[in-house]
Design an enzyme around this catalytic site. Sequence first.
Site, mmCIF file in Angstrom:
data_model
loop_
_atom_site.group_PDB
_atom_site.id
_atom_site.type_symbol
_atom_site.label_atom_id
_atom_site.label_comp_id
_atom_site.label_asym_id
_atom_site.label_seq_id
_atom_site.Cartn_x
_atom_site.Cartn_y
_atom_site.Cartn_z
ATOM 1 N N SER A 121 1.023 -1.249 0.075
ATOM 2 C CA SER A 121 -0.546 0.173 -0.087
ATOM 3 C C SER A 121 0.790 1.630 -0.027
ATOM 4 C CB SER A 121 -0.499 -0.413 1.248
ATOM 5 O OG SER A 121 -1.973 0.992 1.161
ATOM 6 N N TYR A 134 -0.437 -0.352 10.034
ATOM 7 C CA TYR A 134 -0.726 -1.441 8.680
ATOM 8 C C TYR A 134 0.043 -0.599 7.666
ATOM 9 C CZ TYR A 134 -2.889 -0.753 3.831
ATOM 10 O OH TYR A 134 -3.148 -0.739 2.865
HETATM 11 N N1 LIG Z 1 -9.081 -1.776 -0.779
HETATM 12 C C1 LIG Z 1 -7.810 -0.463 -0.509
HETATM 13 O O1 LIG Z 1 -8.278 0.815 -0.842
HETATM 14 C C2 LIG Z 1 -6.263 -0.811 -0.279
HETATM 15 C C3 LIG Z 1 -5.288 -0.056 -0.420
HETATM 16 C C4 LIG Z 1 -4.457 -0.365 -0.691
HETATM 17 C C5 LIG Z 1 -3.768 -2.742 -0.230
HETATM 18 N N2 LIG Z 1 -4.983 -2.778 0.084
HETATM 19 C C6 LIG Z 1 -4.635 -4.146 0.227
HETATM 20 O O2 LIG Z 1 -4.947 -5.342 -0.571
HETATM 21 C C7 LIG Z 1 -5.132 -6.453 -0.386
HETATM 22 C C8 LIG Z 1 -7.119 -6.895 -0.799
HETATM 23 O O3 LIG Z 1 -7.699 -5.089 -0.247
HETATM 24 P P1 LIG Z 1 -9.052 -6.120 -0.136
HETATM 25 O O4 LIG Z 1 -9.675 -4.512 -0.333
HETATM 26 O O5 LIG Z 1 -9.910 -6.378 -1.097
HETATM 27 O O6 LIG Z 1 -9.707 -5.834 0.936
HETATM 28 P P2 LIG Z 1 -10.512 -7.044 0.723
HETATM 29 O O7 LIG Z 1 -12.500 -6.931 0.373
HETATM 30 O O8 LIG Z 1 -11.139 -7.072 2.696
HETATM 31 O O9 LIG Z 1 -10.158 -8.374 0.877
HETATM 32 C C9 LIG Z 1 -9.591 -9.329 2.103
HETATM 33 C C10 LIG Z 1 -8.946 -10.708 2.006
HETATM 34 O O10 LIG Z 1 -8.498 -11.176 3.007
HETATM 35 C C11 LIG Z 1 -8.432 -12.287 3.035
HETATM 36 N N3 LIG Z 1 -8.099 -12.272 4.809
HETATM 37 C C12 LIG Z 1 -8.406 -11.855 5.775
HETATM 38 N N4 LIG Z 1 -7.634 -12.796 6.524
HETATM 39 C C13 LIG Z 1 -7.522 -13.462 6.498
HETATM 40 C C14 LIG Z 1 -6.905 -14.507 6.955
HETATM 41 N N5 LIG Z 1 -6.556 -14.715 8.778
HETATM 42 N N6 LIG Z 1 -6.681 -15.686 6.569
HETATM 43 C C15 LIG Z 1 -7.596 -15.682 5.561
HETATM 44 N N7 LIG Z 1 -7.215 -14.956 4.336
HETATM 45 C C16 LIG Z 1 -7.444 -13.999 5.395
HETATM 46 C C17 LIG Z 1 -10.431 -12.167 3.562
HETATM 47 O O11 LIG Z 1 -11.178 -13.442 3.267
HETATM 48 P P3 LIG Z 1 -11.663 -14.144 4.242
HETATM 49 O O12 LIG Z 1 -11.721 -12.622 5.377
HETATM 50 O O13 LIG Z 1 -12.650 -15.262 3.566
HETATM 51 O O14 LIG Z 1 -11.430 -15.001 4.848
HETATM 52 C C18 LIG Z 1 -10.191 -11.362 2.152
HETATM 53 O O15 LIG Z 1 -11.044 -11.841 0.989
HETATM 54 C C19 LIG Z 1 -4.919 -6.204 1.120
HETATM 55 O O16 LIG Z 1 -3.789 -6.544 1.321
HETATM 56 C C20 LIG Z 1 -5.363 -4.856 1.362
HETATM 57 O O17 LIG Z 1 -4.024 -4.432 2.540
HETATM 58 C C21 LIG Z 1 -5.950 -2.184 -0.082
#
Ligand SMILES: NC(=O)c1ccc[n+]([C@@H]2O[C@H](COP(=O)([O-])OP(=O)(O)OC[C@H]3O[C@@H](n4cnc5c(N)ncnc54)[C@H](OP(=O)(O)O)[C@@H]3O)[C@@H](O)[C@H]2O)c1
Length: 224
Positions: A121, A134
């Site tokens: 990020s 984070y």
């Molecule tokens: N959206 C943004 O603005 C943004 C910005 C910068 C970086 N990111 C990064 O991009 C990635 C995806 O983000 P997103 O926005 O798609 O978030 P999201 O929709 O909340 O997805 C998060 C995913 O992580 C999985 N997860 C969380 N804890 C877990 C665990 N203990 N074991 C296995 N799976 C786990 C969740 O699956 P389950 O709950 O089904 O296990 C879910 O599939 C993350 O690493 C986030 O930090 C996002």
Amino acid sequence: MRVVVTGASGGIGGALVRLAKSRGDFVIGISRRRSEADVHYQCDVLDLKCLEGAARDAGPVDGLAILHGHGDPSIWNKSVEDLNERDFTEVFRIDVVGAFNVVKAFLGNLKPGSSIVFAASTPALVGDIYGMPYAAAKGALLALAKSLAKALRGVRVNAVALGPIATRWTSWIAEEELRRFEERTLMGRLGLPEEAAEAIYWLLSPASSYVTGQALIVDGGESL
Ligand SMILES: NC(=O)c1ccc[n+]([C@@H]2O[C@H](COP(=O)([O-])OP(=O)(O)OC[C@H]3O[C@@H](n4cnc5c(N)ncnc54)[C@H](OP(=O)(O)O)[C@@H]3O)[C@@H](O)[C@H]2O)c1
């Protein structure tokens, strides 16, 4: 390609699953909830045994997209005085230790020339006062990507440094603050999960065959 996607049930992981499938790839999904992957393993990334079981079934793979992320908003908007050890250990465990577990479990599945991509990020690059644990964990993930690139010579390891992408994450942010996020980008809007997925797919695929140990910034110009 045959690829493993963690965070497959999530916003960005789900978009990558759909993109890869639409291009004829076979996708192995990992998350606690189900996903649209061709096969899915309901593993917690902290459960190495579950990951190893998935790896035993998976066969040789061309790439790992490690996109899971700690999703508890309670660590956000805490002052330095209010932050505690647990806030850090929780995020580090899931984002960093969980990512390493996935690499370790699937190490024997990686074909020569394969590719690993981590979801980092922009706070890892420029800092963030709202989500210090984070930002620190994502910074560690960048260092892990570079270290693994050196350790696993021949397997490419990169990260995407994502800006604000419209998923469950941004649904936690108040309307007014979201407008500020949008204004900070040069595109004047949040990114779409599909736009993040395209960049991740490029790093996974042979199209980026000479790129390793890098962080590709996908943030609509927010961090400039
Ligand atoms: N959206 C943004 O603005 C943004 C910005 C910068 C970086 N990111 C990064 O991009 C990635 C995806 O983000 P997103 O926005 O798609 O978030 P999201 O929709 O909340 O997805 C998060 C995913 O992580 C999985 N997860 C969380 N804890 C877990 C665990 N203990 N074991 C296995 N799976 C786990 C969740 O699956 P389950 O709950 O089904 O296990 C879910 O599939 C993350 O690493 C986030 O930090 C996002």
